[in-house]
Scaffold this motif. Structure first.
Motif, PDB file in Angstrom:
ATOM      1  N   ARG A 174      39.300  37.273  50.169  1.00 45.24           N
ATOM      2  CA  ARG A 174      38.405  38.426  50.245  1.00 45.24           C
ATOM      3  C   ARG A 174      38.840  39.331  51.396  1.00 45.24           C
ATOM      4  NH1 ARG A 174      32.194  37.780  48.968  1.00 45.24           N
ATOM      5  NH2 ARG A 174      33.278  37.463  46.990  1.00 45.24           N
ATOM      6  N   ALA A 228      38.530  43.561  53.083  1.00 48.47           N
ATOM      7  CA  ALA A 228      37.688  44.752  53.154  1.00 48.47           C
ATOM      8  C   ALA A 228      38.526  45.933  53.603  1.00 48.47           C
ATOM      9  CB  ALA A 228      36.530  44.535  54.112  1.00 48.47           C
ATOM     10  N   ALA A 281      34.357  38.879  54.120  1.00 48.78           N
ATOM     11  CA  ALA A 281      35.766  39.266  54.204  1.00 48.78           C
ATOM     12  C   ALA A 281      36.476  38.463  55.289  1.00 48.78           C
ATOM     13  CB  ALA A 281      35.900  40.752  54.497  1.00 48.78           C
ATOM     14  N   ARG A 282      37.687  38.040  54.990  1.00 48.34           N
ATOM     15  CA  ARG A 282      38.534  37.348  55.965  1.00 48.34           C
ATOM     16  C   ARG A 282      39.444  38.326  56.691  1.00 48.34           C
ATOM     17  NH1 ARG A 282      40.671  35.196  59.530  1.00 48.34           N
ATOM     18  NH2 ARG A 282      41.927  33.295  59.570  1.00 48.34           N
ATOM     19  N   VAL A 313      34.802  45.957  49.618  1.00 56.70           N
ATOM     20  CA  VAL A 313      35.054  44.524  49.768  1.00 56.70           C
ATOM     21  C   VAL A 313      35.474  43.984  48.404  1.00 56.70           C
ATOM     22  CG1 VAL A 313      34.104  42.287  50.425  1.00 56.70           C
ATOM     23  CG2 VAL A 313      33.344  44.361  51.615  1.00 56.70           C
ATOM     24  N   THR A 314      36.601  43.291  48.372  1.00 55.55           N
ATOM     25  CA  THR A 314      37.108  42.810  47.089  1.00 55.55           C
ATOM     26  C   THR A 314      37.862  41.507  47.274  1.00 55.55           C
ATOM     27  OG1 THR A 314      38.336  43.474  45.094  1.00 55.55           O
ATOM     28  CG2 THR A 314      39.311  44.032  47.224  1.00 55.55           C
ATOM     29  N   ASP A 315      38.007  40.763  46.187  1.00 60.28           N
ATOM     30  CA  ASP A 315      38.778  39.528  46.180  1.00 60.28           C
ATOM     31  C   ASP A 315      40.153  39.789  45.570  1.00 60.28           C
ATOM     32  OD1 ASP A 315      36.775  37.790  47.294  1.00 60.28           O
ATOM     33  OD2 ASP A 315      35.739  37.884  45.367  1.00 60.28           O
TER      34      ASP A 315
END
Length: 263
Positions: A2, A4, A33-34, A236-238
């Motif tokens: 994840r 951002a 988010a990482r 924010v997305t994977d």
């Protein structure tokens, strides 16, 4: 993983921009988010005299970004300006967080469309990748997107994604070029491209580039997976890193290159 993209508008004051970075990093961390990516010129917007505010990578501005990353447990990538030997500055991406410490100096300078970045900025000469939880990312800045060699170099170094931070100048056709170039670079190198631009400041563009927004996440097949509009927004997305290998099996442009034919 994840990630951002923080599509914000920075101003001329580095300390105020740090407050924005802290706020948006905390929002991204709260969303899981990482990795949090900020635009080029997060330290201070273009149009600001850069040499007086440039700081080294061990200076107080970068140290504060490190504190934010450490407190939120994220890796933060943000654009800043560091001093160069000849009185100019370097346009630097700082990447910092738990287990990560890297920096990239923009290789291709924006001497185009009536603007001459090289008058105040010295070019970098080093390709940079970083590993976050075993996933390798390449770093690129704005005008770099017009040069496919850099993105292929990221792929050759084992990267599955390029993080592209920008302060993209407005003008006729520039939005079309922005999306076209991001998609082309993803497909050239069959990797993810996560491109974050400064948000549109809502004022007529001056002589210095600011931003148009429209940040994008593009898959290794060149398709847009996530997009923003012009204004300030957090995306924010994977990112599915396994998709890179499957795409490279189907679209073998890296394997089919003939580098022996080119100088």
């Amino acid at each position: 993983m994840r990630i951002a993209l923080s599509q914000l508008t920075t101003g001329p004051e580095p300390d105020k921009n740090l407050l924005l970075i802290e706020e948006w990093t905390r929002r991204a961390a709260d969303a899981g988010a990482r990795l949090v990516v900020f635009p080029e010129a997060s330290m201070a917007c273009f149009g600001t005299p850069l040499a007086p505010l440039a700081q080294p990578l061990d200076g107080p501005w970068a140290d504060r970004v490190r504190e934010i990353a450490r407190a939120t447990g994220t890796v933060v990538v943000a654009g800043m300006f560091t001093p160069a030997e000849d009185g100019r500055v370097t346009n630097t991406l700082l990447a910092t967080g738990p287990g990560v410490e890297a920096s990239y100096d923009k290789i291709h300078l924006y001497d185009a469309f009536g603007f001459r970045e090289s008058e105040g900025v010295a070019a970098g000469a080093r390709i940079v990748t970083l590993d976050v939880d075993g996933v390798r990312f390449g770093l690129a800045t704005c005008y770099d997107v017009r040069f496919p060699e850099l993105f292929r170099a990221h792929a050759d170094a084992g990267a599955v994604a390029t993080l592209l931070a920008a302060s993209w100048g407005a003008g006729p056709g520039k939005l079309d070029q922005w999306e076209l170039l991001i998609r082309a670079r993803a497909l050239d190198a069959t990797l993810w491209v996560a491109a974050v631009d400064q948000a549109d400041p809502g004022t007529p563009p001056g002589t210095a580039p600011t931003g148009i927004g429209h940040s994008r996440v593009v898959g290794p097949d060149g398709t847009v997976r996530e997009r923003l509009d012009a204004g300030p927004e957090l995306l924010v997305t994977d990112v599915d890193v396994s998709e890179v290998e499957s795409t490279r099996q189907r679209i073998s442009v890296l394997a089919n290159r003939r580098p022996e034919l080119w100088p």
